[in-house]
Design an enzyme around this catalytic site. Structure first.
Site, PDB file in Angstrom:
ATOM      1  CD  GLU A  71      -2.443  -1.529   2.378  1.00  0.00           C
ATOM      2  OE1 GLU A  71      -3.522  -1.800   2.551  1.00  0.00           O
ATOM      3  OE2 GLU A  71      -1.579  -1.236   3.644  1.00  0.00           O
ATOM      4  CB  THR A  99       2.883  -9.593   9.284  1.00  0.00           C
ATOM      5  OG1 THR A  99       2.920 -10.811   9.902  1.00  0.00           O
ATOM      6  CG2 THR A  99       1.823  -9.329   8.587  1.00  0.00           C
ATOM      7  N   GLY A 240      -6.558  -5.507  13.532  1.00  0.00           N
ATOM      8  CA  GLY A 240      -5.887  -6.485  12.537  1.00  0.00           C
ATOM      9  C   GLY A 240      -6.842  -6.591  11.248  1.00  0.00           C
ATOM     10  N   GLY A 241      -8.004  -6.057  11.106  1.00  0.00           N
ATOM     11  CA  GLY A 241      -8.916  -6.324  10.185  1.00  0.00           C
ATOM     12  C   GLY A 241      -8.530  -5.030   8.991  1.00  0.00           C
ATOM     13  CG  ASP A 242      -4.753  -4.185   8.271  1.00  0.00           C
ATOM     14  OD1 ASP A 242      -5.025  -5.259   7.790  1.00  0.00           O
ATOM     15  OD2 ASP A 242      -3.597  -3.911   8.534  1.00  0.00           O
ATOM     16  CE  LYS A 246      -4.375  -9.009   7.634  1.00  0.00           C
ATOM     17  NZ  LYS A 246      -4.092  -7.335   7.968  1.00  0.00           N
ATOM     18  CB  VAL A 308      -8.070   0.491   8.275  1.00  0.00           C
ATOM     19  CG1 VAL A 308      -8.988  -0.453   8.311  1.00  0.00           C
ATOM     20  CG2 VAL A 308      -8.202   2.158   8.015  1.00  0.00           C
TER      21      VAL A 308
HETATM   22  N1  LIG Z   1      -4.701  -0.940  12.063  1.00  0.00           N
HETATM   23  C1  LIG Z   1      -3.465  -0.498  11.816  1.00  0.00           C
HETATM   24  O1  LIG Z   1      -2.687   0.614  11.680  1.00  0.00           O
HETATM   25  C2  LIG Z   1      -2.410  -1.807  11.815  1.00  0.00           C
HETATM   26  C3  LIG Z   1      -0.976  -1.233  11.728  1.00  0.00           C
HETATM   27  C4  LIG Z   1      -0.066  -2.407  11.856  1.00  0.00           C
HETATM   28  C5  LIG Z   1      -0.549  -3.746  11.564  1.00  0.00           C
HETATM   29  N2  LIG Z   1      -1.818  -3.974  11.524  1.00  0.00           N
HETATM   30  C6  LIG Z   1      -2.424  -5.056  11.329  1.00  0.00           C
HETATM   31  O2  LIG Z   1      -2.289  -5.846  12.668  1.00  0.00           O
HETATM   32  C7  LIG Z   1      -2.170  -7.225  12.552  1.00  0.00           C
HETATM   33  C8  LIG Z   1      -1.047  -7.694  13.405  1.00  0.00           C
HETATM   34  O3  LIG Z   1       0.180  -7.281  12.646  1.00  0.00           O
HETATM   35  P1  LIG Z   1       1.589  -7.806  13.404  1.00  0.00           P
HETATM   36  O4  LIG Z   1       2.680  -7.172  12.735  1.00  0.00           O
HETATM   37  O5  LIG Z   1       1.489  -7.832  14.779  1.00  0.00           O
HETATM   38  O6  LIG Z   1       1.603  -9.405  12.794  1.00  0.00           O
HETATM   39  P2  LIG Z   1       2.265 -10.898  13.376  1.00  0.00           P
HETATM   40  O7  LIG Z   1       2.233 -11.831  12.180  1.00  0.00           O
HETATM   41  O8  LIG Z   1       3.569 -10.518  13.862  1.00  0.00           O
HETATM   42  O9  LIG Z   1       1.358 -11.280  14.375  1.00  0.00           O
HETATM   43  C9  LIG Z   1       0.151 -11.566  14.253  1.00  0.00           C
HETATM   44  C10 LIG Z   1      -0.171 -12.745  15.311  1.00  0.00           C
HETATM   45  O10 LIG Z   1      -1.641 -13.216  15.069  1.00  0.00           O
HETATM   46  C11 LIG Z   1      -2.117 -14.354  15.546  1.00  0.00           C
HETATM   47  N3  LIG Z   1      -3.119 -15.105  15.080  1.00  0.00           N
HETATM   48  C12 LIG Z   1      -3.423 -15.300  13.827  1.00  0.00           C
HETATM   49  N4  LIG Z   1      -4.714 -15.724  13.676  1.00  0.00           N
HETATM   50  C13 LIG Z   1      -5.142 -15.639  14.941  1.00  0.00           C
HETATM   51  C14 LIG Z   1      -6.421 -16.225  15.816  1.00  0.00           C
HETATM   52  N5  LIG Z   1      -7.439 -16.676  14.886  1.00  0.00           N
HETATM   53  N6  LIG Z   1      -6.578 -16.175  16.962  1.00  0.00           N
HETATM   54  C15 LIG Z   1      -5.551 -15.538  17.680  1.00  0.00           C
HETATM   55  N7  LIG Z   1      -4.272 -15.155  17.201  1.00  0.00           N
HETATM   56  C16 LIG Z   1      -4.003 -15.152  15.738  1.00  0.00           C
HETATM   57  C17 LIG Z   1      -0.732 -15.059  14.681  1.00  0.00           C
HETATM   58  O11 LIG Z   1      -0.312 -16.253  15.315  1.00  0.00           O
HETATM   59  C18 LIG Z   1       0.418 -14.079  14.937  1.00  0.00           C
HETATM   60  O12 LIG Z   1       1.061 -14.291  16.424  1.00  0.00           O
HETATM   61  C19 LIG Z   1      -1.831  -7.486  11.090  1.00  0.00           C
HETATM   62  O13 LIG Z   1      -3.169  -7.938  10.550  1.00  0.00           O
HETATM   63  C20 LIG Z   1      -1.631  -5.977  10.402  1.00  0.00           C
HETATM   64  O14 LIG Z   1      -1.851  -5.841   8.985  1.00  0.00           O
HETATM   65  C21 LIG Z   1      -2.591  -2.903  11.393  1.00  0.00           C
END
Ligand SMILES: NC(=O)c1ccc[n+]([C@@H]2O[C@H](COP(=O)([O-])OP(=O)(O)OC[C@H]3O[C@@H](n4cnc5c(N)ncnc54)[C@H](O)[C@@H]3O)[C@@H](O)[C@H]2O)c1
Length: 366
Positions: A71, A99, A240-242, A246, A308
């Site tokens: 993005e 990720t 996480g839903g972003d 997803k 998001v």
């Molecule tokens: N909204 C925002 O501004 C923003 C900013 C950064 C990241 N994010 C999102 O946040 C999320 C997490 O990012 P991250 O860098 O920590 O990723 P990451 O991959 O390091 O960690 C994600 C964790 O989620 C766990 N997981 C997956 N499915 C699961 C479930 N059903 N139940 C419980 N745990 C589960 C995984 O095992 C993993 O440990 C990503 O989807 C990312 O896109 C959003």
């Protein structure tokens, strides 16, 4: 008729670009303190969300592939233009890559000159948590002390510490489908004096929670939180839903609460909101901050922040980190834009570099 020259046309613009590497950003955060960094960032965010109308805004541009998304996120005010490059590939951790990886820049609106380039992988985690805390301070019940944290990956320590330091959360109830991620989070939080409980299911983590943070990564319509699991008075911080396809929250969770978003046109496409009809009511958070819309209106109300990640947050984070790094003397000069004696003679650069180019040819031939 006498011609007027503006000061702008007489002054030759500076061609200096400064760079903040991940190593230096991390050192800066260590020196400042992670909570203090997020506290400062939250103030910068409030300042910028408070002048929402001054920014030229758009939903980010996304390129999707089967396993992820890349993005570009632009925003500008009358002085500075900011953009972030960021990916989201939940599959990456299996091959030893994060990720989420990011970098970004600030450029002068007057000249277009890129003045600051920074790592934004660490900075994104800080700004996302600072944004969550800024929003929760207006929406969560003020007596909130317990938070469930579902998804214990790269972002999770920052969310935990922002809610501890900026909101007064004392107990954290952790759950991840990967128990090693939960152990890693608990170990990283050990020095901070929080009451940390490792749980073996989402239901267990939700026990007694005032706030629920979901920060999982899975490119799927996931249901991390179902409607019946949400209790009156909860604040949901859904991070996480972003991106399209997803999600983390069941539609019922959104229907049961009042939903707050960063920038509505983007969240309609990317957030948990993507499941809802186009006329489903949401409130942009800047309106709450400015007192133009109510936040939480009762102790039993359910509030949902459908986060998001919006470009303005990266602008705030970039300018805040640049200020910290400048004060600490930790910026490096980066040679990015060529210096030209005559700006119309870009070709001259090739003549200046001729000996070096010949050297490269010789090295390749050998
Ligand atoms: N909204 C925002 O501004 C923003 C900013 C950064 C990241 N994010 C999102 O946040 C999320 C997490 O990012 P991250 O860098 O920590 O990723 P990451 O991959 O390091 O960690 C994600 C964790 O989620 C766990 N997981 C997956 N499915 C699961 C479930 N059903 N139940 C419980 N745990 C589960 C995984 O095992 C993993 O440990 C990503 O989807 C990312 O896109 C959003």
């Amino acid at each position: 008729m006498t011609r007027k020259h503006t000061t702008h046309s007489l002054v030759s613009p500076r061609l200096e670009t400064f760079f903040l590497s991940p190593t230096r950003a991390a050192e800066l955060v260590r020196r400042t303190g992670v909570v203090e960094t997020m506290r400062g960032m939250a103030l910068a965010l409030e300042e910028d969300f408070g002048r929402w109308q001054e920014f030229e805004k758009s939903a980010r541009t996304a390129n999707h592939s089967p396993h992820g998304v890349i993005e570009l996120m632009p925003v500008s005010d009358h002085r500075e233009y900011a953009f972030k490059y960021v990916n989201g590939h939940p599959i990456n951790t299996r091959s030893g890559l994060p990720t989420v990886m990011a970098f970004g820049a600030l450029a002068s609106v007057d000249t277009g000159m890129p003045e600051f380039i920074s790592e934004l992988t660490l900075t994104t985690a800080l700004r996302t948590a600072a944004t969550s805390a800024m929003v929760a301070r207006r929406l969560a019940r003020p007596d909130s002390r317990t938070m469930a944290l579902i998804g214990n990956g790269a972002q999770s320590e920052f969310q935990a510490l922002a809610f501890h330091g900026l909101l007064g959360i004392r107990q954290l109830r952790l759950y991840d489908v990967d128990p090693a991620a939960t152990r890693k989070l608990a170990a990283n939080l050990a020095p901070y004096g929080l009451d940390v409980v490792c749980c073996d299911s989402t239901d267990d983590a939700l026990r007694g929670a005032d706030i629920v943070t979901t920060v999982t990564a899975d490119k799927a319509y996931a249901t991390i939180l179902a409607g019946h699991q949400v209790m009156p008075g909860m604040h949901i911080n859904a991070v996480g839903g972003d991106c399209p396809g997803k999600t983390e929250l069941a539609a019922e969770v959104l229907r049961r609460g009042r939903v707050f978003v960063e920038y509505e046109p983007q969240t309609r496409i990317e957030g948990d909101l993507q499941q809802m009809p186009a006329d489903f009511e949401v409130t942009e958070f800047w309106r709450v901050l400015r007192g133009e819309a109510p936040g939480r209106t009762g102790d039993a109300q359910i509030t949902v922040f459908d986060s998001v990640g919006f470009a303005l947050e990266d602008y705030s984070a970039l300018r805040y980190m640049r200020a910290l790094a400048t004060a600490a003397g930790m910026l490096e000069r980066l040679e990015l834009i060529p210096e030209l004696a005559d700006p119309k003679n870009l070709f001259a650069l090739l003549r200046q570099s001729a000996p070096a180019a010949a050297g490269v040819r010789a090295a390749v031939a050998a």
